[in-house]
Design an enzyme around this catalytic site. Structure first.
Site: not given
Ligand code: IMP
Length: 439
Positions: A13, A16, A40-41
């Site tokens: 988190d 990235k 999760g981006h």
């Protein structure tokens, strides 16, 4: 510069997705090499719409937000080809959903290739994870990541290549599901799954979405190495972070894949020797989701203040993240493991409201001073030793040049650089793709 790695330096988190998205501008490939839908981006993007207005001379832009779980963030850019490497575990339902969402954002058919060696994460994996109690003990994302990698290591996993041979795929699925039903004593949540119906659903998903698997599943090792030989620009987008790495993280409170530089060799078939730039992504403070030691965690109202200021709630699970100060012991370790050539310091703006900012310089353990990041169970018993740096207490979200930052914010960044002996190449001061400083 052709091969760039964007790697998490903390417990995931770190931001990235934003960094990979930025560096993928003009890149030919963006590659995921580890993990699955546990990542999760969240990317906030500006799209220039090809429209009649633009043809008349006025470009129309559109701000949007997209949550990636499998597809590499760079794949949002026109002409950037996304690659899902062999080190991933892929949930076919999620993959089809994300490709369809990408189609709706991009003006062109998303170019996405998948390694035949990547493993499938199937609907029984999250159920097994739940039954095994990993969600509550380790605080996993409940996506079935551990059991999917477990099947791989036990040499009974089902690969993307298997999808190309329907008969064999159906047989393997039947065999694996039957085994799980037996092992878990015929648990009702497993018993209700039918292997043939599942196989029909999975194969049907790709057909319905007009995703010809034969064209998507290709030799990505050859593709990427050839691309690098040709001088193409390739971004490797890590998922999770060094401290969640199966080998180098805070074991057993880790994920099940390799989130560090070596993961690129393992999970994409590209030698780490070929990576020229290794960007370590860190927040200006620290967060963690799930269980496990976190020496600089702040449990009082100051921690809540960090959580609110940083909007620290998980992209994948929505869980509130645990928040704390920057930990230079852990960050130096991450730099050592990965060989960072530069750092991206994210969310510096979140610290703007604090009058002073503690930074962990070492740990105290049984009266001794530790400067190296230890393993559990020692880590659980460590107390951070802080140095307090003065805050700046003014809004920095509009700053676009290093010199525009308040002097104490500049000092904070320089302090990190000096301690790590790694230059800071990017400072993020807000969530939008333009909210950055390149010192
Ligand atoms: P799993 O990867 O779902 O097995 O979860 C193992 C540990 O890694 C848990 O503490 C999760 O919260 C953490 N984790 C997995 N993926 C991410 C991520 O993308 N960001 C932050 N934490 C993650």
């Amino acid at each position: 510069m052709t091969a760039i790695a964007v790697l998490g330096a903390q417990w995931g988190d770190e931001g990235k997705g934003k960094v990979a998205h930025l560096f993928s501008q003009g890149a030919d490939f963006c590659v995921r090499f580890n993990g699955g839908t546990n990542a999760g981006h969240r990317v906030i993007f500006t799209k220039v719409k090809v429209s009649t207005a633009e043809r008349r001379g006025g470009a129309v832009t559109e701000e949007g937000e997209f949550k990636f779980h499998l597809v590499p963030s760079g794949a949002l850019h026109e002409h950037c080809i996304g690659v899902l490497g062999n080190g991933m575990v892929i949930d076919p339902r999620a993959l089809v959903t994300e490709i369809e969402a990408l189609r709706s954002i991009k003006d062109e058919e998303p170019q996405l290739f998948i390694s035949p060696r990547a493993h499938l994460l199937l609907p029984y994996h999250p159920i097994i994870e739940e039954l095994a109690g990993a969600a509550s003990e380790i605080g996993t994302t409940s996506k079935g990541i551990g059991p999917a990698y477990g099947d791989k290591i036990q040499r009974r996993g089902i690969t993307m290549a298997d999808l190309l041979f329907e008969g064999a795929f159906r047989e393997k699925l039947r065999r694996n599901l039957e085994r799980e039903k037996r092992l878990w004593g015929g648990h009702p949540s497993l018993v209700k799954l039918n292997a043939d119906a599942l196989a029909d659903e999975i194969l049907g998903l790709f057909e319905a979405a007009a995703l010809p698997l034969g064209k998507r599943i290709i030799d990505t090792v050859k593709l990427l190495n050839f691309a690098l030989d040709e001088g193409k620009r390739v971004i490797f987008e890590g998922a999770q972070g060094c401290l969640l790495d199966i080998d180098f993280g805070t074991y057993p409170y880790v994920t099940s894949s390799s989130a560090t530089i070596g993961g690129i060799g393992i999970g994409a078939g590209v030698s780490p020797r070929r990576i020229e730039k290794v960007i370590g992504v860190t927040k200006a403070y620290t967060t963690r989701v799930g269980s496990g030691p976190f020496p600089t965690e702040v449990k009082d109202s100051m921690g809540e203040q960090l959580r609110q200021a940083g909007r620290e709630f998980g992209t994948t699970t929505g869980r509130p993240r645990r928040c704390g100060w920057l930990d230079l012991v852990a960050l130096k370790y991450a730099s050592q493991v990965n060989g960072f050539t530069e750092l991206a310091v994210m969310k510096l703006d979140v610290l703007s409201e604090f009058p002073e900012i503690p930074v962990a310089m070492s740990y105290r353990y049984q009266g001794e001073c530790l400067e190296d990041f230890p393993m559990l169970p020692i880590l659980e018993r460590c107390e951070p030793v802080y140095e307090k740096l003065p805050g700046w207490q003014e809004d920095i979200s509009h700053c676009r040049e290093f010199s525009e930052l308040p002097i104490n914010a500049q000092r904070y960044i320089r302090f990190i650089e000096e301690q790590l002996e790694v230059p800071v190449a990017l400072i993020s001061v807000g969530p939008a793709s333009a909210d950055n400083i390149f010192p």
